[in-house]
Design a protein around this motif. Structure first.
Motif, PDB file in Angstrom:
ATOM      1  N   PHE A 203       0.765  -1.125   0.026  1.00 10.94           N
ATOM      2  CA  PHE A 203       0.221   0.146  -0.024  1.00 10.94           C
ATOM      3  C   PHE A 203       0.860   1.264   0.150  1.00 10.94           C
ATOM      4  CE2 PHE A 203      -2.889  -3.022   0.924  1.00 10.94           C
ATOM      5  CZ  PHE A 203      -4.294  -2.473   0.772  1.00 10.94           C
ATOM      6  N   SER A 204       0.295   2.303  -1.084  1.00 13.42           N
ATOM      7  CA  SER A 204       1.334   3.649  -0.879  1.00 13.42           C
ATOM      8  C   SER A 204       1.473   4.312   0.369  1.00 13.42           C
ATOM      9  CB  SER A 204       0.767   4.360  -2.262  1.00 13.42           C
ATOM     10  OG  SER A 204      -0.354   4.644  -1.995  1.00 13.42           O
ATOM     11  N   PRO A 205       2.157   5.305   0.661  1.00 13.05           N
ATOM     12  CA  PRO A 205       1.925   5.991   1.812  1.00 13.05           C
ATOM     13  C   PRO A 205       0.774   6.976   1.711  1.00 13.05           C
ATOM     14  CG  PRO A 205       4.270   6.168   0.996  1.00 13.05           C
ATOM     15  CD  PRO A 205       3.552   5.435  -0.064  1.00 13.05           C
ATOM     16  N   ASP A 206       0.113   7.216   0.456  1.00 14.28           N
ATOM     17  CA  ASP A 206      -0.846   7.979   0.840  1.00 14.28           C
ATOM     18  C   ASP A 206      -2.138   7.389   0.735  1.00 14.28           C
ATOM     19  OD1 ASP A 206       0.592  10.390  -0.387  1.00 14.28           O
ATOM     20  OD2 ASP A 206       0.165  10.312  -2.314  1.00 14.28           O
ATOM     21  N   ALA A 207      -2.092   6.009   0.390  1.00 12.10           N
ATOM     22  CA  ALA A 207      -3.213   5.139   0.630  1.00 12.10           C
ATOM     23  C   ALA A 207      -3.225   5.169   2.335  1.00 12.10           C
ATOM     24  CB  ALA A 207      -3.283   3.892  -0.093  1.00 12.10           C
ATOM     25  N   ILE A 208      -2.185   4.570   2.772  1.00  7.61           N
ATOM     26  CA  ILE A 208      -2.047   4.621   4.491  1.00  7.61           C
ATOM     27  C   ILE A 208      -2.529   5.717   5.143  1.00  7.61           C
ATOM     28  CG2 ILE A 208      -0.615   4.086   6.311  1.00  7.61           C
ATOM     29  CD1 ILE A 208       1.018   2.178   4.482  1.00  7.61           C
ATOM     30  N   SER A 209      -1.985   7.105   4.728  1.00 10.45           N
ATOM     31  CA  SER A 209      -2.499   8.432   5.070  1.00 10.45           C
ATOM     32  C   SER A 209      -3.962   8.414   5.065  1.00 10.45           C
ATOM     33  CB  SER A 209      -1.956   9.738   4.582  1.00 10.45           C
ATOM     34  OG  SER A 209      -2.214  10.746   5.106  1.00 10.45           O
ATOM     35  N   ALA A 210      -4.518   8.065   3.975  1.00  8.54           N
ATOM     36  CA  ALA A 210      -6.302   8.218   3.705  1.00  8.54           C
ATOM     37  C   ALA A 210      -6.616   7.211   4.870  1.00  8.54           C
ATOM     38  CB  ALA A 210      -6.380   7.896   2.488  1.00  8.54           C
ATOM     39  N   LEU A 211      -6.364   6.208   4.943  1.00  8.69           N
ATOM     40  CA  LEU A 211      -6.904   5.363   5.821  1.00  8.69           C
ATOM     41  C   LEU A 211      -6.807   5.773   7.504  1.00  8.69           C
ATOM     42  CD1 LEU A 211      -5.984   1.841   4.548  1.00  8.69           C
ATOM     43  CD2 LEU A 211      -8.276   2.557   4.777  1.00  8.69           C
ATOM     44  N   ARG A 212      -5.708   6.362   7.798  1.00  5.38           N
ATOM     45  CA  ARG A 212      -5.295   6.956   8.959  1.00  5.38           C
ATOM     46  C   ARG A 212      -6.502   8.021   9.333  1.00  5.38           C
ATOM     47  NH1 ARG A 212       1.186   6.902   9.532  1.00  5.38           N
ATOM     48  NH2 ARG A 212       1.218   5.270  11.262  1.00  5.38           N
ATOM     49  N   ALA A 230     -20.865   9.424   6.587  1.00  4.97           N
ATOM     50  CA  ALA A 230     -21.092  10.782   5.480  1.00  4.97           C
ATOM     51  C   ALA A 230     -19.936  11.275   5.108  1.00  4.97           C
ATOM     52  CB  ALA A 230     -22.065  11.763   6.035  1.00  4.97           C
ATOM     53  N   GLN A 231     -18.754  11.545   6.121  1.00  5.81           N
ATOM     54  CA  GLN A 231     -17.574  12.250   5.609  1.00  5.81           C
ATOM     55  C   GLN A 231     -16.458  11.113   5.383  1.00  5.81           C
ATOM     56  OE1 GLN A 231     -15.773  14.751   8.823  1.00  5.81           O
ATOM     57  NE2 GLN A 231     -17.603  15.339   9.646  1.00  5.81           N
ATOM     58  N   LEU A 232     -16.850   9.743   5.676  1.00  8.08           N
ATOM     59  CA  LEU A 232     -16.034   8.686   4.829  1.00  8.08           C
ATOM     60  C   LEU A 232     -16.415   8.635   3.510  1.00  8.08           C
ATOM     61  CD1 LEU A 232     -16.126   6.121   7.714  1.00  8.08           C
ATOM     62  CD2 LEU A 232     -14.143   7.247   6.952  1.00  8.08           C
ATOM     63  N   ARG A 233     -17.678   8.896   3.045  1.00 10.80           N
ATOM     64  CA  ARG A 233     -17.989   8.904   1.660  1.00 10.80           C
ATOM     65  C   ARG A 233     -17.369   9.976   0.828  1.00 10.80           C
ATOM     66  NH1 ARG A 233     -23.273   8.624   3.798  1.00 10.80           N
ATOM     67  NH2 ARG A 233     -24.024   6.277   4.280  1.00 10.80           N
ATOM     68  N   GLU A 234     -17.342  11.168   1.480  1.00  6.55           N
ATOM     69  CA  GLU A 234     -16.476  12.230   1.085  1.00  6.55           C
ATOM     70  C   GLU A 234     -15.141  11.964   0.751  1.00  6.55           C
ATOM     71  OE1 GLU A 234     -17.214  15.797   3.231  1.00  6.55           O
ATOM     72  OE2 GLU A 234     -19.583  15.722   2.775  1.00  6.55           O
ATOM     73  N   LEU A 235     -14.561  11.601   1.699  1.00  9.71           N
ATOM     74  CA  LEU A 235     -13.081  11.142   1.648  1.00  9.71           C
ATOM     75  C   LEU A 235     -12.898  10.033   0.607  1.00  9.71           C
ATOM     76  CD1 LEU A 235     -10.264  11.458   3.047  1.00  9.71           C
ATOM     77  CD2 LEU A 235     -10.860   9.362   4.353  1.00  9.71           C
ATOM     78  N   ALA A 236     -13.586   9.151   0.470  1.00  5.08           N
ATOM     79  CA  ALA A 236     -13.422   8.153  -0.794  1.00  5.08           C
ATOM     80  C   ALA A 236     -13.628   8.808  -1.983  1.00  5.08           C
ATOM     81  CB  ALA A 236     -14.558   7.071  -0.452  1.00  5.08           C
ATOM     82  N   ALA A 237     -14.133   9.928  -2.135  1.00  6.36           N
ATOM     83  CA  ALA A 237     -14.298  10.579  -3.315  1.00  6.36           C
ATOM     84  C   ALA A 237     -13.325  11.650  -3.821  1.00  6.36           C
ATOM     85  CB  ALA A 237     -15.673  11.026  -3.465  1.00  6.36           C
ATOM     86  N   ALA A 238     -12.431  11.701  -2.590  1.00 11.14           N
ATOM     87  CA  ALA A 238     -11.404  13.086  -2.844  1.00 11.14           C
ATOM     88  C   ALA A 238     -10.486  13.071  -4.136  1.00 11.14           C
ATOM     89  CB  ALA A 238     -10.764  12.914  -1.532  1.00 11.14           C
ATOM     90  N   GLY A 239     -10.448  11.901  -4.616  1.00  9.30           N
ATOM     91  CA  GLY A 239      -9.624  11.698  -5.848  1.00  9.30           C
ATOM     92  C   GLY A 239      -8.171  11.637  -5.495  1.00  9.30           C
ATOM     93  N   ASP A 241      -5.108   8.730  -3.902  1.00  8.91           N
ATOM     94  CA  ASP A 241      -4.516   7.342  -4.121  1.00  8.91           C
ATOM     95  C   ASP A 241      -5.211   6.261  -3.025  1.00  8.91           C
ATOM     96  OD1 ASP A 241      -2.974   5.499  -5.282  1.00  8.91           O
ATOM     97  OD2 ASP A 241      -1.607   5.286  -3.530  1.00  8.91           O
ATOM     98  N   GLY A 242      -5.692   6.993  -2.095  1.00 11.24           N
ATOM     99  CA  GLY A 242      -6.338   5.932  -1.248  1.00 11.24           C
ATOM    100  C   GLY A 242      -7.944   5.947  -1.282  1.00 11.24           C
ATOM    101  N   ASP A 243      -8.335   6.396  -2.497  1.00 13.88           N
ATOM    102  CA  ASP A 243      -9.743   6.238  -2.504  1.00 13.88           C
ATOM    103  C   ASP A 243     -10.416   4.981  -2.691  1.00 13.88           C
ATOM    104  OD1 ASP A 243      -9.814   8.918  -2.795  1.00 13.88           O
ATOM    105  OD2 ASP A 243     -10.575   9.125  -4.823  1.00 13.88           O
ATOM    106  N   ALA A 244      -9.761   3.869  -3.249  1.00 16.04           N
ATOM    107  CA  ALA A 244     -10.298   2.518  -3.210  1.00 16.04           C
ATOM    108  C   ALA A 244     -10.366   1.959  -1.833  1.00 16.04           C
ATOM    109  CB  ALA A 244      -9.499   1.728  -4.177  1.00 16.04           C
ATOM    110  N   ALA A 245      -9.404   2.188  -1.168  1.00 13.40           N
ATOM    111  CA  ALA A 245      -9.345   1.644   0.094  1.00 13.40           C
ATOM    112  C   ALA A 245     -10.382   2.157   1.098  1.00 13.40           C
ATOM    113  CB  ALA A 245      -7.897   1.677   0.810  1.00 13.40           C
TER     114      ALA A 245
END
Length: 262
Positions: A203-212, A230-239, A241-245
Motif C-alpha cells: 500500500f502506498s504512503p498516500d493510501a495509508i495516510s487516507a486510511l489513518r 457521511a464524511q468517509l464517503r466524501e473522503l472516498a471521493a476525494a480523488g 490514491d487511497g480512494d479505493a481503500a
C-alpha cells in the motif's frame, strides 16, 4: 504417482489427484475430492462432501469436512470447498455448511491455519489469511483476504472480519472488524490501522495516510456513526490514491448486520 500408506482408508468414490500423499491411518470419505500434490497427515479424517484444491498441506489428526455443530442439521449433503496451497495444521476442525445458509463452508487460497483452529459451518475465509493456534470461529463467520486472527481468540457467529485487519490474541469478538483495522480485547475494541501489514503488502504512503484519516473520522473525532459514514464517503471521493481503500471501508460498514466494533 500418489503415495498412500497401506493403513489409510480410502472409501470407494473418493477422487484422489496426482502425486497426493496420504499418511498412516488417515481416512478419506466417499464424497471427497483431493487435488494434486496435496499431503494428508497421519490419523486425519477428510469426510463429507469436501473438495480440496492442489498443493494443500493437512496436518496430523485434522478433522476436515465434518458434520456441522448445528442442532438444525438433518444430514443434508452440504459442502466444504477448500482452494489451493493452504496449510491446515494439526487438530484443526473445519465443518461443512448448513441449508439455513448457502450450504457451503469455503476457504480460498494460500491460507495459514495453525493447530487446533476451529472453522465452523458456513464460514467463508478468503485468501492469504492467518488463523493462529486455538482461534475459534463460530458458524457463518466471514474473514477477508489477508486478515489475521490471533491465537486463543473467539469469534461470535455471523461476525465479519474485514480484509487486511488484525484481531489480537485471546480476544473475544462479537461485532465486525472493519477492513485495515487492528482490534483486541475482551470484548475486542479498535486500536488503530494495520499500518505495518499494509506497508508489507505494497500500500502506498498516500493510501495509508487516507486510511489513518478515515480511522480518525470513525473512532477519534467524536462523530456519530452516521456522521462518520457521511464524511468517509466524501473522503472516498476525494480523488486521492487511497480512494479505493476508503471505499472498501465504507462499503463494509454500510453492509454490517451486527454493527462494527466501537
Amino acid at each position: 504417482m500418489s503415495r498412500i500408506h497401506p493403513t489409510a482408508i480410502i472409501e470407494q468414490g473418493a477422487e484422489i489427484g496426482e502425486d497426493v500423499e496420504i499418511g498412516p491411518y488417515a481416512v478419506v470419505g466417499a464424497h471427497v475430492t483431493i487435488g494434486a500434490r496435496t499431503t494428508i497427515g497421519s490419523h486425519s479424517v477428510i469426510e463429507g462432501h469436501t473438495t480440496l484444491g492442489v498443493d494443500n498441506r493437512i496436518g496430523h489428526y485434522a478433522s476436515v469436512g465434518g458434520r456441522p455443530q448445528d442442532m438444525k442439521y438433518q444430514g443434508e449433503p452440504t459442502r466444504l470447498e477448500i482452494g489451493d496451497r493452504n496449510t491446515i495444521r494439526e487438530f484443526t476442525t473445519i465443518h461443512t455448511g448448513t441449508v439455513q445458509d448457502a450450504g457451503v463452508t469455503t476457504l480460498g487460497d494460500d491460507n495459514w491455519i495453525m493447530a487446533y483452529v476451529h472453522i465452523g459451518h458456513d464460514c467463508r475465509v478468503g485468501s492469504h489469511a492467518i488463523l493462529s493456534s486455538n482461534a475459534q470461529m463460530a458458524g457463518h463467520v466471514v474473514i477477508g483476504d489477508w486478515a489475521i486472527v490471533g491465537g486463543m481468540s473467539g469469534v461470535h457467529q455471523f461476525v465479519r472480519i474485514g480484509e487486511h485487519s488484525m484481531l489480537g490474541g485471546a480476544s473475544a469478538l462479537v461485532q465486525d472488524i472493519p477492513p485495515f483495522v487492528i482490534a483486541a480485547g475482551n470484548k475486542a475494541e479498535p486500536h488503530g490501522v494495520n499500518v505495518e501489514g499494509l506497508r508489507r503488502r505494497g500500500f502506498s504512503p498516500d493510501a495509508i495516510s487516507a486510511l489513518r484519516t478515515a480511522y480518525r473520522l470513525l473512532y477519534k473525532n467524536g462523530l456519530s456513526l452516521e456522521d462518520a459514514k457521511a464524511q468517509l464517503r466524501e473522503l472516498a471521493a476525494a480523488g486521492g490514491d487511497g480512494d479505493a481503500a476508503v471505499k472498501t471501508l465504507v462499503d463494509f460498514i454500510e453492509a454490517s448486520q451486527r454493527g462494527i466494533i466501537r
